[in-house]
Motif scaffolding. Structure first.
Motif, PDB file in Angstrom:
ATOM      1  N   THR A  69      35.314  27.338  28.497  1.00  0.00           N
ATOM      2  CA  THR A  69      34.601  26.838  29.647  1.00  0.00           C
ATOM      3  C   THR A  69      34.432  25.289  29.247  1.00  0.00           C
ATOM      4  N   SER A  70      34.768  24.861  28.227  1.00  0.00           N
ATOM      5  CA  SER A  70      34.371  23.410  27.816  1.00  0.00           C
ATOM      6  C   SER A  70      34.498  22.378  28.846  1.00  0.00           C
ATOM      7  N   HIS A  71      35.625  22.799  29.787  1.00  0.00           N
ATOM      8  CA  HIS A  71      36.100  21.954  30.551  1.00  0.00           C
ATOM      9  C   HIS A  71      35.287  21.830  32.053  1.00  0.00           C
ATOM     10  N   LEU A  72      34.528  22.953  31.960  1.00  0.00           N
ATOM     11  CA  LEU A  72      33.522  23.174  33.342  1.00  0.00           C
ATOM     12  C   LEU A  72      32.469  22.349  33.302  1.00  0.00           C
ATOM     13  N   THR A  73      32.178  21.908  34.331  1.00  0.00           N
ATOM     14  CA  THR A  73      30.722  21.384  34.428  1.00  0.00           C
ATOM     15  C   THR A  73      29.720  22.514  34.438  1.00  0.00           C
ATOM     16  N   PRO A  74      28.466  21.926  34.323  1.00  0.00           N
ATOM     17  CA  PRO A  74      27.338  22.884  34.196  1.00  0.00           C
ATOM     18  C   PRO A  74      27.018  23.867  35.644  1.00  0.00           C
ATOM     19  N   GLU A  76      29.759  24.595  37.685  1.00  0.00           N
ATOM     20  CA  GLU A  76      30.928  25.443  37.734  1.00  0.00           C
ATOM     21  C   GLU A  76      30.927  26.819  36.834  1.00  0.00           C
ATOM     22  N   ARG A  77      30.193  26.460  35.710  1.00  0.00           N
ATOM     23  CA  ARG A  77      29.731  27.658  34.664  1.00  0.00           C
ATOM     24  C   ARG A  77      28.685  28.428  35.432  1.00  0.00           C
ATOM     25  N   ASP A  78      27.760  27.875  36.115  1.00  0.00           N
ATOM     26  CA  ASP A  78      26.858  28.676  36.918  1.00  0.00           C
ATOM     27  C   ASP A  78      27.366  29.427  38.091  1.00  0.00           C
ATOM     28  N   HIS A  79      28.402  28.998  38.726  1.00  0.00           N
ATOM     29  CA  HIS A  79      28.750  29.582  39.901  1.00  0.00           C
ATOM     30  C   HIS A  79      29.831  30.825  39.040  1.00  0.00           C
ATOM     31  N   LEU A  80      30.326  30.700  38.075  1.00  0.00           N
ATOM     32  CA  LEU A  80      31.166  31.940  37.496  1.00  0.00           C
ATOM     33  C   LEU A  80      30.245  32.813  36.952  1.00  0.00           C
ATOM     34  N   ALA A  81      28.913  32.715  36.761  1.00  0.00           N
ATOM     35  CA  ALA A  81      28.132  33.717  36.215  1.00  0.00           C
ATOM     36  C   ALA A  81      27.489  34.351  37.510  1.00  0.00           C
ATOM     37  N   LEU A  82      27.690  33.832  38.829  1.00  0.00           N
ATOM     38  CA  LEU A  82      27.290  34.758  39.934  1.00  0.00           C
ATOM     39  C   LEU A  82      28.134  35.473  40.152  1.00  0.00           C
ATOM     40  N   TYR A  83      28.332  37.032  39.831  1.00  0.00           N
ATOM     41  CA  TYR A  83      28.997  37.973  39.824  1.00  0.00           C
ATOM     42  C   TYR A  83      28.538  38.897  40.838  1.00  0.00           C
ATOM     43  N   GLY A  84      29.556  39.684  41.530  1.00  0.00           N
ATOM     44  CA  GLY A  84      29.222  40.659  42.553  1.00  0.00           C
ATOM     45  C   GLY A  84      29.044  40.338  44.005  1.00  0.00           C
ATOM     46  N   GLY A  98      32.343  25.335  44.924  1.00  0.00           N
ATOM     47  CA  GLY A  98      32.053  25.242  43.416  1.00  0.00           C
ATOM     48  C   GLY A  98      32.843  26.439  42.546  1.00  0.00           C
ATOM     49  N   THR A  99      32.782  27.681  43.604  1.00  0.00           N
ATOM     50  CA  THR A  99      33.252  28.642  42.806  1.00  0.00           C
ATOM     51  C   THR A  99      34.865  28.482  42.695  1.00  0.00           C
ATOM     52  N   ARG A 100      35.446  28.025  43.809  1.00  0.00           N
ATOM     53  CA  ARG A 100      37.062  27.683  43.974  1.00  0.00           C
ATOM     54  C   ARG A 100      37.308  26.690  42.852  1.00  0.00           C
ATOM     55  N   ARG A 101      36.567  25.823  42.635  1.00  0.00           N
ATOM     56  CA  ARG A 101      36.971  24.743  41.492  1.00  0.00           C
ATOM     57  C   ARG A 101      37.028  25.351  40.268  1.00  0.00           C
ATOM     58  N   ALA A 102      35.770  26.060  40.078  1.00  0.00           N
ATOM     59  CA  ALA A 102      35.716  26.791  38.660  1.00  0.00           C
ATOM     60  C   ALA A 102      36.824  27.746  38.344  1.00  0.00           C
ATOM     61  N   LEU A 103      37.332  28.623  39.490  1.00  0.00           N
ATOM     62  CA  LEU A 103      38.320  29.478  39.460  1.00  0.00           C
ATOM     63  C   LEU A 103      39.660  28.938  39.076  1.00  0.00           C
ATOM     64  N   ARG A 104      39.930  27.722  39.819  1.00  0.00           N
ATOM     65  CA  ARG A 104      41.122  27.068  39.647  1.00  0.00           C
ATOM     66  C   ARG A 104      41.234  26.571  38.388  1.00  0.00           C
ATOM     67  N   LYS A 105      40.184  26.004  37.613  1.00  0.00           N
ATOM     68  CA  LYS A 105      40.216  25.511  36.348  1.00  0.00           C
ATOM     69  C   LYS A 105      40.546  26.386  35.203  1.00  0.00           C
ATOM     70  N   VAL A 106      40.060  27.697  35.603  1.00  0.00           N
ATOM     71  CA  VAL A 106      40.472  28.863  34.281  1.00  0.00           C
ATOM     72  C   VAL A 106      41.391  29.746  34.807  1.00  0.00           C
TER      73      VAL A 106
END
Length: 315
Positions: A69-74, A76-84, A98-106
């Motif tokens: 997750t080093s290539h994610l912005t803070p 984007e990492r925050d969005h991935l932590a929003l589960y449920g 923001g969630t879509r951007r993070a998911l595309r990157k990983v």
């Protein structure tokens, strides 16, 4: 396993060297049984997991399986932590893009299993909105998010379910809860925890003072305490007889409040509904003449009163 839970579980696994299944279940927001099923899927998909059973055991994700997750912005990492949250709720919160951007990157971290079967994320979708319920109106959660992140007290104009008009009150907010397709503001009001449905919150004002939370209290802890009270109320058991053909509908509408039922005579079902007070006999009104309240006496009297009100209103 949904992509949302996939990333949440991997992030939980790489946040510490070894985790117990109970800790993983609490962090991801599912049962231990579901976590065990998800871990088995990850192993079958080729992720290097070491699972040790017993009192000193746990689950370890080897370094070769870590999610980069080093290539994610803070953010984007925050969005991935929003589960449920489902897509609709993320949109309401203003977090969808923001969630879509993070998911595309990983997304590249998703792997096919050895049998080249489709991943579960390709064949499973989620929708946690309740059945037969219109979309909630009122204050959107994204509107509150900015002031909540500032950590200040709020002055809100709120109408309780039993009130006809909204009133102003000062609250100390913990944050937002998404539950069964509805959004709630979790906050202390007069020193006591409360759930405030956003659909009944009409206005708010941020105050200059910082919020004053009770020592040791967190959003997750307070929300769990409040929802447990609703799901396990210390209240009245309403007994009723229902047309057996309406049982499936009753199970959808009443959910866990329909605590038990058994077959009666002449195509009827004897059932018990758990409510917080006699007022909750209102839950049976949608069944019209298909239901007969049999006890307690206060519940029978109250539903007669409600029926009389309805008759006067439509006479």
């Amino acid at each position: 396993m949904t992509p949302d839970r996939f990333f949440s579980l991997l992030l939980a696994l790489q946040s510490r060297q070894t985790s117990t299944t109970a800790d993983l279940a609490a962090q991801v927001g599912v049962s231990v049984r579901t976590v065990l099923r998800d871990l088995r899927w990850l192993q079958e998909a080729g992720f290097p997991l070491v699972i040790r059973r017993g009192r000193l055991g746990g689950v370890t994700l080897l370094p070769s399986g870590l999610l980069d997750t080093s290539h994610l912005t803070p953010d984007e990492r925050d969005h991935l932590a929003l589960y449920g949250l489902d897509d609709v709720q993320r949109e309401q919160l203003g977090a969808a893009s923001g969630t879509r951007r993070a998911l595309r990157k990983v997304r590249g971290a998703l792997r096919r299993s050895r049998s080249d079967a489709l991943p579960l994320s390709a064949i499973v979708t989620t929708d946690n909105r309740p059945w037969f319920s219109p979309d909630a109106e009122g204050l959107p959660p994204a509107a509150l998010a900015g002031d909540l992140r500032r950590g200040v007290r709020l002055r809100i104009r709120y109408r309780r379910a039993e009130d006809t008009e909204a009133t102003w009150r000062v609250v100390d907010p913990y944050g937002l809860l998404a539950k069964a397709g509805r959004w709630y503001l979790v906050a202390d009001s007069a020193g006591r925890p409360r759930l405030h449905a956003l659909e009944r919150l009409t206005e708010w004002e941020p105050m200059r003072a910082a919020r004053r939370l009770r020592p040791g209290m967190t959003l997750e802890g307070v929300a769990a305490e409040l929802t447990a009270r609703w799901e396990n109320p210390e209240a009245v058991q309403i007994r009723a007889e229902l047309d057996a053909r309406q049982l499936d509908r009753a199970r959808r509408i009443l959910g866990r409040r329909l605590s038990r039922w058994e077959c009666g005579g002449a195509g009827r079902v004897c059932m018990t509904v758990t409510g917080r007070s006699v007022e909750d006999v209102r839950m049976l009104l949608p069944f019209g003449d298909s239901v007969t309240v049999t006890g307690p006496v206060e519940a029978r009297e109250h539903i007669r009163h409600l029926a009389a009100q309805t008759l006067r209103q439509h006479s």
